[in-house]
Design an enzyme around this catalytic site. Structure first.
Site, PDB file in Angstrom:
ATOM      1  CB  CYS A  42     -16.039   3.553  24.500  1.00 38.68           C
ATOM      2  SG  CYS A  42     -14.406   3.177  23.840  1.00 38.68           S
TER       3      CYS A  42
HETATM    4  N1  LIG Z   1     -11.525   0.462  23.511  1.00 36.17           N
HETATM    5  C1  LIG Z   1     -12.504   0.488  22.634  1.00 36.17           C
HETATM    6  O1  LIG Z   1     -13.387  -0.372  22.642  1.00 36.17           O
HETATM    7  C2  LIG Z   1     -12.563   1.567  21.579  1.00 36.17           C
HETATM    8  C3  LIG Z   1     -13.388   1.385  20.475  1.00 36.17           C
HETATM    9  C4  LIG Z   1     -13.445   2.376  19.511  1.00 36.17           C
HETATM   10  C5  LIG Z   1     -12.719   3.540  19.669  1.00 36.17           C
HETATM   11  N2  LIG Z   1     -11.951   3.717  20.771  1.00 36.17           N
HETATM   12  C6  LIG Z   1     -11.181   4.967  20.870  1.00 36.17           C
HETATM   13  O2  LIG Z   1      -9.861   4.701  20.425  1.00 36.17           O
HETATM   14  C7  LIG Z   1      -8.923   5.451  21.209  1.00 36.17           C
HETATM   15  C8  LIG Z   1      -7.965   4.510  21.900  1.00 36.17           C
HETATM   16  O3  LIG Z   1      -8.734   3.688  22.748  1.00 36.17           O
HETATM   17  P1  LIG Z   1      -8.130   2.383  23.433  1.00 36.17           P
HETATM   18  O4  LIG Z   1      -9.235   1.702  24.114  1.00 36.17           O
HETATM   19  O5  LIG Z   1      -7.293   1.674  22.458  1.00 36.17           O
HETATM   20  O6  LIG Z   1      -7.240   3.074  24.534  1.00 36.17           O
HETATM   21  P2  LIG Z   1      -6.208   2.386  25.499  1.00 36.17           P
HETATM   22  O7  LIG Z   1      -6.259   3.144  26.759  1.00 36.17           O
HETATM   23  O8  LIG Z   1      -6.368   0.918  25.497  1.00 36.17           O
HETATM   24  O9  LIG Z   1      -4.841   2.700  24.764  1.00 36.17           O
HETATM   25  C9  LIG Z   1      -4.442   3.999  24.447  1.00 36.17           C
HETATM   26  C10 LIG Z   1      -3.010   3.933  24.019  1.00 36.17           C
HETATM   27  O10 LIG Z   1      -2.532   5.233  23.847  1.00 36.17           O
HETATM   28  C11 LIG Z   1      -1.218   5.245  24.354  1.00 36.17           C
HETATM   29  N3  LIG Z   1      -0.766   6.613  24.506  1.00 36.17           N
HETATM   30  C12 LIG Z   1      -1.104   7.509  25.415  1.00 36.17           C
HETATM   31  N4  LIG Z   1      -0.434   8.663  25.158  1.00 36.17           N
HETATM   32  C13 LIG Z   1       0.315   8.466  24.099  1.00 36.17           C
HETATM   33  C14 LIG Z   1       1.202   9.279  23.355  1.00 36.17           C
HETATM   34  N5  LIG Z   1       1.430  10.534  23.661  1.00 36.17           N
HETATM   35  N6  LIG Z   1       1.794   8.721  22.294  1.00 36.17           N
HETATM   36  C15 LIG Z   1       1.527   7.452  21.958  1.00 36.17           C
HETATM   37  N7  LIG Z   1       0.743   6.647  22.630  1.00 36.17           N
HETATM   38  C16 LIG Z   1       0.129   7.152  23.690  1.00 36.17           C
HETATM   39  C17 LIG Z   1      -1.328   4.457  25.596  1.00 36.17           C
HETATM   40  O11 LIG Z   1      -0.086   4.051  26.066  1.00 36.17           O
HETATM   41  C18 LIG Z   1      -2.120   3.281  25.073  1.00 36.17           C
HETATM   42  O12 LIG Z   1      -1.284   2.376  24.480  1.00 36.17           O
HETATM   43  C19 LIG Z   1      -9.747   6.313  22.146  1.00 36.17           C
HETATM   44  O13 LIG Z   1      -9.998   7.536  21.540  1.00 36.17           O
HETATM   45  C20 LIG Z   1     -11.039   5.524  22.274  1.00 36.17           C
HETATM   46  O14 LIG Z   1     -12.128   6.340  22.617  1.00 36.17           O
HETATM   47  C21 LIG Z   1     -11.832   2.742  21.712  1.00 36.17           C
END
Ligand SMILES: NC(=O)c1ccc[n+]([C@@H]2O[C@H](COP(=O)([O-])OP(=O)(O)OC[C@H]3O[C@@H](n4cnc5c(N)ncnc54)[C@H](O)[C@@H]3O)[C@@H](O)[C@H]2O)c1
Length: 448
Positions: free
Chosen positions: A274
């Site tokens: 992030c």
């Molecule tokens: N990880 C964190 O600590 C955190 C905290 C707050 C916000 N975020 C934000 O939340 C979002 C997700 O982060 P994350 O860490 O959960 O990511 P991640 O990489 O763990 O997971 C992302 C998910 O999206 C899926 N994905 C990708 N393309 C897709 C599609 N076309 N349709 C459906 N699913 C699809 C992937 O398979 C995966 O399951 C990002 O924007 C990130 O910046 C993350």
């Protein structure tokens, strides 16, 4: 009326923790992924990644029938009333945000909504730059559904603030909830859901526009990254001042209520999925508006070189690193996770390898993910003690609780030369000096 049927697109840290959080309190949740292997794991109660408490809650939810994972996204959306989008928003080579997965999700949601006759709320949880909900998600859903936002469906931007390593806890007990709304009905629907979910533990809710909500998330992460780069700057200064110590500076300035004590731990910089990408995206976004966010460039610059402080300290004490055995304690980007994305251990190990050092590394959870990055270029230890055996120097890279339990005797008895570089300030220098060669980030050179 509060809907109890929720679908979540994206099964990563945010998506799965959101899904499991709702499922833990009687909501019916359907997650969806096009990956059959992931769907099968989730449906067997096995999270595809490590996160404390997640496995137990997922298993319970699957067993009780409150959570399932489908490969058919349309079915997931048609059988629920609210859909959260929690897909990845990675960075492009130029640092700007890649909205491909957001666009794909919006198109799929639109296609499904074409077949639905009831109001549906779409909530974006992914981190997206201002304007994305209004100018990318809304038109894509409208185009594919043939329906109007505010009419057949509502739209909210609800940024997520969970921290990996305590993601379940943060989901169940957030500091606040931000609801960016396309219209009042959308915001009311989401607020009603959260009031029902949190009940008497409802945190403060900030209701605002879609673009303000989008910016809040970036401002939040950019501010935290700024605090880290700030205290690391002070740490690098302390290192050059005899008898100065950054931990005392941080403690004292943290007592000022205008500053606060959190996120003032000097170390080797921030990594993870992030902060690096969000700071870069905010810089790229600001520049696209013709504004140069100088402070954010500086935050990035400090962070880019901070991991190398560990290598400099190793060289200062060992001289030439060629053939020296260096123990790396901690590989994940932070404790309590197996996430190696942009972990600073990668930068440190790559530099040490370039210098000809021989690396033995250990991490309580991230060994498998680390093997995919380093392969056989380094050796993997099976415990923190095995990691330091025969080493010329040990660098604390991630502040896992396990490492805090290591005593000076452990290093003295197991290392070839007992030399510890505390990159995360987990030890009290008084316990180690002068019994062994102890060096720490932000500790003035002649403080012995
Ligand atoms: N990880 C964190 O600590 C955190 C905290 C707050 C916000 N975020 C934000 O939340 C979002 C997700 O982060 P994350 O860490 O959960 O990511 P991640 O990489 O763990 O997971 C992302 C998910 O999206 C899926 N994905 C990708 N393309 C897709 C599609 N076309 N349709 C459906 N699913 C699809 C992937 O398979 C995966 O399951 C990002 O924007 C990130 O910046 C993350």
């Amino acid at each position: 009326m509060v809907s109890h049927k929720i679908s979540v697109v994206g099964t990563g840290y945010v998506g799965l923790c959101t899904a499991v959080g709702f499922a833990s309190k009687r909501y019916k949740v359907i997650t969806s992924t096009h990956d059959p292997e992931k769907a099968s794991l989730i449906n067997r109660g096995i999270p595809p990644f490590y996160e404390p408490h997640l496995k137990k809650l997922l298993q319970k939810a699957v067993k009780e029938g409150s959570l399932k994972c489908l490969q058919n996204r349309e079915e997931a959306i048609l059988n629920t009333d609210i859909t959260f989008i929690a897909v990845a928003t990675p960075k492009q080579p130029d640092g700007s945000i890649n909205l491909q997965f957001i666009k794909e999700s919006a198109c799929e949601i639109g296609e499904a909504l074409k077949k639905k006759n009831k109001y549906h709320l779409v909530v974006i949880k992914s981190t997206v730059v201002p304007g994305t909900s209004e100018n990318v998600v809304k038109p894509a859903i409208e185009k594919h559904s043939g329906k109007h936002c505010g009419d057949a469906f509502g739209l909210c931007m609800n940024p997520e603030f969970l921290r990996e390593g305590s993601a379940v806890e943060d989901t169940l007990c957030p500091d606040r909830i931000v609801v960016g709304e396309y219209d009042c009905k959308s915001g009311d629907t989401l607020e009603a859901l959260y009031k029902d979910f949190y009940n008497e533990n409802l945190p403060s809710i900030v209701r605002t526009t879609l673009s303000t909500a989008e910016l809040i998330k970036y401002a939040n992460n950019a501010f935290l990254a700024t605090k880290i780069s700030f205290i690391n700057t002070i740490a690098n200064l302390c290192k050059r001042i005899p008898k100065a110590d950054v931990t005392t500076v941080a403690k004292a300035i943290g007592m000022d209520r205008r500053i606060g004590p959190l996120f003032l731990n000097a170390g080797l910089g921030y990594g993870g999925s992030c902060f690096p990408k969000d700071v870069k995206a905010l810089i790229a976004y600001s520049k696209s508006l013709g504004y140069d966010p100088k402070i954010l460039d500086a935050v990035e610059d400090v962070n880019a070189t901070q991991p190398l402080v560990a290598v400099e300290l190793a060289k200062e004490t060992l001289g030439n690193l060629e053939g020296k055995q260096i123990a790396i304690q901690g590989l994940a980007f932070k404790p309590n996770t197996d996430d190696m994305r942009e972990a600073i251990s990668i930068k440190i190990i790559e530099k040490l390898l370039q210098e000809g050092a021989y690396i033995v590394a250990y991490d309580p959870k991230a060994m498998q993910n680390a093997k995919e990055i380093f392969g056989n270029r380094i050796r993997y230890a099976s415990s923190e003690i095995e990691c330091i055996k025969g080493a010329d120097c040990c660098i604390i890279v991630t502040e896992w609780g396990e490492f805090k339990g290591l005593k000076p005797e452990d290093f003295i008895q197991n290392m070839r030369q007992p030399c510890v570089i505390d990159g995360r300030r987990i030890y009290d220098p008084k316990d180690f000096n002068p019994r062994l060669n102890f060096i720490a980030v932000g500790m003035g050179v002649s403080k012995v």
